[in-house]
Motif scaffolding. Sequence first.
Motif, PDB file in Angstrom:
ATOM      1  N   GLU A 162       0.817  -1.211   0.000  1.00 52.79           N
ATOM      2  CA  GLU A 162       0.000   0.000   0.000  1.00 52.79           C
ATOM      3  C   GLU A 162       0.855   1.268   0.000  1.00 52.79           C
ATOM      4  N   GLY A 163       0.554   2.153  -0.946  1.00 50.10           N
ATOM      5  CA  GLY A 163       1.208   3.455  -1.017  1.00 50.10           C
ATOM      6  C   GLY A 163       2.620   3.452  -1.550  1.00 50.10           C
ATOM      7  N   HIS A 164       3.073   2.341  -2.142  1.00 48.58           N
ATOM      8  CA  HIS A 164       4.490   2.275  -2.522  1.00 48.58           C
ATOM      9  C   HIS A 164       4.850   3.172  -3.706  1.00 48.58           C
ATOM     10  N   LEU A 165       3.849   3.678  -4.429  1.00 46.58           N
ATOM     11  CA  LEU A 165       4.141   4.574  -5.559  1.00 46.58           C
ATOM     12  C   LEU A 165       3.882   6.040  -5.218  1.00 46.58           C
ATOM     13  N   LEU A 166       3.614   6.332  -3.955  1.00 46.69           N
ATOM     14  CA  LEU A 166       3.431   7.735  -3.566  1.00 46.69           C
ATOM     15  C   LEU A 166       4.684   8.534  -3.892  1.00 46.69           C
ATOM     16  N   VAL A 167       4.493   9.740  -4.426  1.00 49.12           N
ATOM     17  CA  VAL A 167       5.628  10.609  -4.735  1.00 49.12           C
ATOM     18  C   VAL A 167       6.184  11.155  -3.434  1.00 49.12           C
ATOM     19  N   LYS A 168       7.456  10.882  -3.188  1.00 49.52           N
ATOM     20  CA  LYS A 168       8.057  11.277  -1.913  1.00 49.52           C
ATOM     21  C   LYS A 168       8.980  12.488  -2.028  1.00 49.52           C
ATOM     22  N   ASP A 169       9.349  12.860  -3.263  1.00 51.70           N
ATOM     23  CA  ASP A 169      10.253  14.000  -3.383  1.00 51.70           C
ATOM     24  C   ASP A 169       9.490  15.259  -3.751  1.00 51.70           C
ATOM     25  N   ASP A 170      10.137  16.381  -3.524  1.00 52.51           N
ATOM     26  CA  ASP A 170       9.513  17.679  -3.776  1.00 52.51           C
ATOM     27  C   ASP A 170       9.903  18.136  -5.175  1.00 52.51           C
ATOM     28  N   SER A 171       9.419  17.426  -6.189  1.00 53.73           N
ATOM     29  CA  SER A 171       9.850  17.742  -7.552  1.00 53.73           C
ATOM     30  C   SER A 171       8.661  17.934  -8.479  1.00 53.73           C
ATOM     31  N   TYR A 172       8.908  18.688  -9.516  1.00 54.57           N
ATOM     32  CA  TYR A 172       7.899  19.021 -10.529  1.00 54.57           C
ATOM     33  C   TYR A 172       8.593  18.833 -11.868  1.00 54.57           C
ATOM     34  N   ARG A 173       8.229  17.787 -12.588  1.00 53.71           N
ATOM     35  CA  ARG A 173       8.951  17.421 -13.807  1.00 53.71           C
ATOM     36  C   ARG A 173       8.212  17.914 -15.040  1.00 53.71           C
ATOM     37  N   VAL A 174       8.945  18.582 -15.923  1.00 49.34           N
ATOM     38  CA  VAL A 174       8.403  19.047 -17.206  1.00 49.34           C
ATOM     39  C   VAL A 174       9.067  18.251 -18.317  1.00 49.34           C
ATOM     40  N   ASP A 175       8.271  17.536 -19.086  1.00 45.44           N
ATOM     41  CA  ASP A 175       8.793  16.702 -20.158  1.00 45.44           C
ATOM     42  C   ASP A 175       8.710  17.423 -21.500  1.00 45.44           C
ATOM     43  N   ILE A 176       9.360  16.836 -22.495  1.00 43.95           N
ATOM     44  CA  ILE A 176       9.369  17.411 -23.828  1.00 43.95           C
ATOM     45  C   ILE A 176       7.979  17.337 -24.456  1.00 43.95           C
ATOM     46  N   ARG A 199       5.799  26.581  -8.958  1.00 42.04           N
ATOM     47  CA  ARG A 199       4.624  27.407  -8.679  1.00 42.04           C
ATOM     48  C   ARG A 199       4.885  28.850  -9.083  1.00 42.04           C
ATOM     49  N   ALA A 200       6.101  29.320  -8.836  1.00 43.12           N
ATOM     50  CA  ALA A 200       6.446  30.692  -9.206  1.00 43.12           C
ATOM     51  C   ALA A 200       6.511  30.866 -10.717  1.00 43.12           C
ATOM     52  N   VAL A 201       7.017  29.829 -11.426  1.00 44.46           N
ATOM     53  CA  VAL A 201       7.180  29.934 -12.879  1.00 44.46           C
ATOM     54  C   VAL A 201       5.882  29.655 -13.622  1.00 44.46           C
ATOM     55  N   PHE A 202       5.144  28.620 -13.178  1.00 49.72           N
ATOM     56  CA  PHE A 202       3.988  28.154 -13.943  1.00 49.72           C
ATOM     57  C   PHE A 202       2.641  28.433 -13.269  1.00 49.72           C
ATOM     58  N   GLY A 203       2.684  29.134 -12.162  1.00 46.87           N
ATOM     59  CA  GLY A 203       1.441  29.605 -11.564  1.00 46.87           C
ATOM     60  C   GLY A 203       0.523  28.535 -11.025  1.00 46.87           C
ATOM     61  N   GLY A 204       1.082  27.434 -10.526  1.00 47.13           N
ATOM     62  CA  GLY A 204       0.243  26.411  -9.924  1.00 47.13           C
ATOM     63  C   GLY A 204      -0.408  25.458 -10.903  1.00 47.13           C
ATOM     64  N   ARG A 205      -0.053  25.553 -12.179  1.00 49.37           N
ATOM     65  CA  ARG A 205      -0.624  24.615 -13.156  1.00 49.37           C
ATOM     66  C   ARG A 205      -0.076  23.207 -12.905  1.00 49.37           C
ATOM     67  N   PRO A 206      -0.884  22.167 -13.122  1.00 52.77           N
ATOM     68  CA  PRO A 206      -0.394  20.790 -12.936  1.00 52.77           C
ATOM     69  C   PRO A 206       0.762  20.484 -13.879  1.00 52.77           C
ATOM     70  N   ALA A 207       1.692  19.649 -13.435  1.00 59.11           N
ATOM     71  CA  ALA A 207       2.876  19.334 -14.239  1.00 59.11           C
ATOM     72  C   ALA A 207       2.519  18.693 -15.563  1.00 59.11           C
ATOM     73  N   ASP A 208       1.423  17.900 -15.602  1.00 62.75           N
ATOM     74  CA  ASP A 208       1.092  17.244 -16.864  1.00 62.75           C
ATOM     75  C   ASP A 208       0.469  18.195 -17.877  1.00 62.75           C
ATOM     76  N   HIS A 209       0.199  19.439 -17.481  1.00 65.26           N
ATOM     77  CA  HIS A 209      -0.271  20.450 -18.427  1.00 65.26           C
ATOM     78  C   HIS A 209       0.890  21.170 -19.116  1.00 65.26           C
TER      79      HIS A 209
END
Length: 240
Positions: free
Chosen positions: A88-102, A134-144
């Motif tokens: 249970e919960g083994h895929l929870l995101v544990k780091d404080d990261s926001y990834r932007v892909d190509i 949050r400062a750069v993208f204004g709180g938009r979700p990373a997958d956007h």
Amino acid sequence: MIEPMVQEEKARTEFSQRLALACDKAGLPAHGRQAEIAKRMKLTPKAVSKWFNGEAIPRRGKLQELAAIIGTSSSHLLGDSAADGISEGHLLVKDDSYRVDIFDIQASAGQGVIVRDEFIETIKSIEYSTEEARAVFGGRPADHIKMIAVNGDSMSGTFEPRDQIFVDVSIDCFDGDGIYIFVLENDLYIKRLQKQHRKLAVISDNKKYETWYIEDGDFSSLRICAKVLVSQSRAYRFHS
């Protein structure tokens, strides 16, 4: 002939329900789980969405890969085993990261669209702290948010060749004046769009290119792929 079709539809629906429950237990939140699985399996989010929407069940190899990512078995996802085996919960995101892909331009533009050398791939992804994102993208979700490097000079003055641009792919219609990536009659453009009464002015910030217009009769063939939010210079300075 009707009964087998009904059974297949029921099997797909039950599969999607078990898949969603397995993801919940593993710690993959509903928002972003399809994009995360697509990234790990090197598939398009659209392909993965069919599994969650009850439209398809992955073939054996992909099913086993999917189950391994979630931490369960393919037999459980198919309903052949009650025990899920998930920690249970083994895929929870544990780091404080926001990834932007190509930004996959071709996938967004669609088949048949002419993708010229206006864009290039220089970096596959960038990670930010959530505070900086949050400062750069204004709180938009990373997958956007996606990124790609510009190769042409039509927007020179605003961003230059090889500069990186960050776009919001959730914006798929005209959302006020701004810079957009869009398709018109199977050609892909990155231009500034400005509403002028009943038409859109298509503006190149490089003044050597003339402004042209999308008028009422052309709107049906206009398809917005993304809106540009931020650009970042890739100018290199060598110090040795």
